[in-house]
Scaffold this motif. Structure first.
Motif, PDB file in Angstrom:
ATOM      1  N   VAL A  26       0.848  -1.213   0.000  1.00  9.38           N
ATOM      2  CA  VAL A  26       0.000   0.000   0.000  1.00  9.38           C
ATOM      3  C   VAL A  26       0.874   1.250   0.000  1.00  9.38           C
ATOM      4  O   VAL A  26       0.610   2.212  -0.744  1.00  9.38           O
ATOM      5  CB  VAL A  26      -0.955  -0.025   1.216  1.00  9.38           C
ATOM      6  CG1 VAL A  26      -1.651   1.322   1.389  1.00  9.38           C
ATOM      7  CG2 VAL A  26      -1.988  -1.133   1.050  1.00  9.38           C
ATOM      8  N   ALA A  27       1.946   1.249   0.826  1.00 11.30           N
ATOM      9  CA  ALA A  27       2.835   2.417   0.881  1.00 11.30           C
ATOM     10  C   ALA A  27       3.512   2.645  -0.466  1.00 11.30           C
ATOM     11  O   ALA A  27       3.603   3.785  -0.956  1.00 11.30           O
ATOM     12  CB  ALA A  27       3.876   2.228   1.981  1.00 11.30           C
ATOM     13  N   THR A  59       0.939   3.970  -2.920  1.00  7.90           N
ATOM     14  CA  THR A  59       0.619   5.384  -2.651  1.00  7.90           C
ATOM     15  C   THR A  59       1.751   6.289  -3.130  1.00  7.90           C
ATOM     16  O   THR A  59       1.498   7.331  -3.764  1.00  7.90           O
ATOM     17  CB  THR A  59       0.387   5.584  -1.139  1.00  7.90           C
ATOM     18  OG1 THR A  59      -0.594   4.672  -0.696  1.00  7.90           O
ATOM     19  CG2 THR A  59      -0.062   6.993  -0.848  1.00  7.90           C
ATOM     20  N   GLN A  60       2.988   5.904  -2.850  1.00  9.72           N
ATOM     21  CA  GLN A  60       4.132   6.732  -3.268  1.00  9.72           C
ATOM     22  C   GLN A  60       4.247   6.775  -4.790  1.00  9.72           C
ATOM     23  O   GLN A  60       4.532   7.835  -5.366  1.00  9.72           O
ATOM     24  CB  GLN A  60       5.427   6.181  -2.646  1.00  9.72           C
ATOM     25  CG  GLN A  60       6.603   7.103  -2.796  1.00  9.72           C
ATOM     26  CD  GLN A  60       6.382   8.451  -2.128  1.00  9.72           C
ATOM     27  OE1 GLN A  60       5.888   8.524  -1.002  1.00  9.72           O
ATOM     28  NE2 GLN A  60       6.711   9.519  -2.821  1.00  9.72           N
ATOM     29  N   HIS A  98       1.791   6.520  -6.841  1.00  8.95           N
ATOM     30  CA  HIS A  98       0.708   7.395  -7.293  1.00  8.95           C
ATOM     31  C   HIS A  98       1.084   8.868  -7.083  1.00  8.95           C
ATOM     32  O   HIS A  98       0.781   9.727  -7.924  1.00  8.95           O
ATOM     33  CB  HIS A  98      -0.574   7.040  -6.533  1.00  8.95           C
ATOM     34  CG  HIS A  98      -1.749   7.824  -6.987  1.00  8.95           C
ATOM     35  ND1 HIS A  98      -2.330   7.640  -8.232  1.00  8.95           N
ATOM     36  CD2 HIS A  98      -2.466   8.809  -6.378  1.00  8.95           C
ATOM     37  CE1 HIS A  98      -3.345   8.469  -8.358  1.00  8.95           C
ATOM     38  NE2 HIS A  98      -3.452   9.184  -7.250  1.00  8.95           N
ATOM     39  N   GLU A  99       1.755   9.178  -5.940  1.00 10.96           N
ATOM     40  CA  GLU A  99       2.176  10.555  -5.670  1.00 10.96           C
ATOM     41  C   GLU A  99       3.184  11.038  -6.713  1.00 10.96           C
ATOM     42  O   GLU A  99       3.185  12.191  -7.111  1.00 10.96           O
ATOM     43  CB  GLU A  99       2.815  10.639  -4.279  1.00 10.96           C
ATOM     44  CG  GLU A  99       1.850  10.431  -3.159  1.00 10.96           C
ATOM     45  CD  GLU A  99       1.583  11.705  -2.395  1.00 10.96           C
ATOM     46  OE1 GLU A  99       2.410  12.618  -2.452  1.00 10.96           O
ATOM     47  OE2 GLU A  99       0.518  11.770  -1.775  1.00 10.96           O
ATOM     48  N   ASN A 103       2.144   5.808 -12.393  1.00 10.49           N
ATOM     49  CA  ASN A 103       1.188   4.688 -12.455  1.00 10.49           C
ATOM     50  C   ASN A 103       1.485   3.748 -13.625  1.00 10.49           C
ATOM     51  O   ASN A 103       1.104   2.579 -13.582  1.00 10.49           O
ATOM     52  CB  ASN A 103      -0.242   5.225 -12.572  1.00 10.49           C
ATOM     53  CG  ASN A 103      -0.665   5.909 -11.284  1.00 10.49           C
ATOM     54  OD1 ASN A 103      -0.155   5.602 -10.222  1.00 10.49           O
ATOM     55  ND2 ASN A 103      -1.584   6.852 -11.403  1.00 10.49           N
TER      56      ASN A 103
END
Length: 202
Positions: free
Chosen positions: A25-26, A29-30, A32-33, A37
């Protein structure tokens, strides 16, 4: 070996699943930031390519082994049918006895570690089959004629020679050391794989 219950396996696996899940998940998320993608497509292509290479490189050897085993089984069945047709009830009882002995032998150490257990299992097989074919005799092993005993030994050796000839193209690619190392790895992973398979089937 320690046998754990299903709930104990779940409790033991939970921290690992949580840590791996958190990292995924981390990382997601990173990624995506950072607006990367598209990297998931690259990961997917890498995994698909890896799977394709694995199948392509292992399929010929697996097909060769399967063909050799099926051909040897067909020849052995043809010899059995030609020599002596076995009654259905006797065949079923023989199969049941052999399955029972094989199930008991699964926990045995490899034969090179303890030959006495291996020979005891061989004796159990011979005794069980002899009692099925001659239930009225107290010691059926003593009623076998010497040429028949020799034929059994010689037939076993001939069958082994046949299998070695069929499997030699594949076995020539594996040394004894590699086979032993693979067996050691299998012995270490087999209990966990069996537990995972049982959990998966539930």
């Amino acid at each position: 070996m320690v046998r754990l219950k299903q709930w104990q396996w779940i409790v033991l696996a939970t921290p690992i699943v949580l840590v791996v899940g958190f990292l995924l998940v981390a990382a997601g998320t990173q990624i995506h930031e950072w607006r990367l993608n598209w990297i998931w497509a690259i990961f997917t292509l890498l995994l698909v390519g890896w799977r394709w290479l694995l199948v392509r490189w292992t399929q010929p050897a697996i097909k060769q082994i399967e063909e050799a085993i099926s051909q040897a089984n067909a020849e052995i069945e043809a010899l059995t049918d030609a020599n002596q047709p076995v009654a259905g009830d006797v065949a079923r009882r023989t199969e049941t006895a052999l399955e029972t002995i094989l199930m008991a032998a699964q926990a045995d150490p490899p034969l090179w570690e303890d030959w006495s257990i291996f020979w005891r299992r061989c004796k159990e097989v011979v005794t069980a089959v002899a009692h099925i074919y001659h239930p009225e005799v107290k010691y059926p092993l003593l009623n076998i004629y010497i040429p028949q005993a020799y034929g059994l030994i010689r037939g076993t050796v001939d069958d082994m020679d046949l299998w070695m000839q069929k499997l030699s193209p594949v076995l020539n690619q594996v040394t004894v050391g590699q086979g032993y190392q693979a067996y050691e790895v299998y012995r270490q992973l087999e209990p966990s794989a069996r537990k995972l398979w049982q959990v998966w089937k539930v």
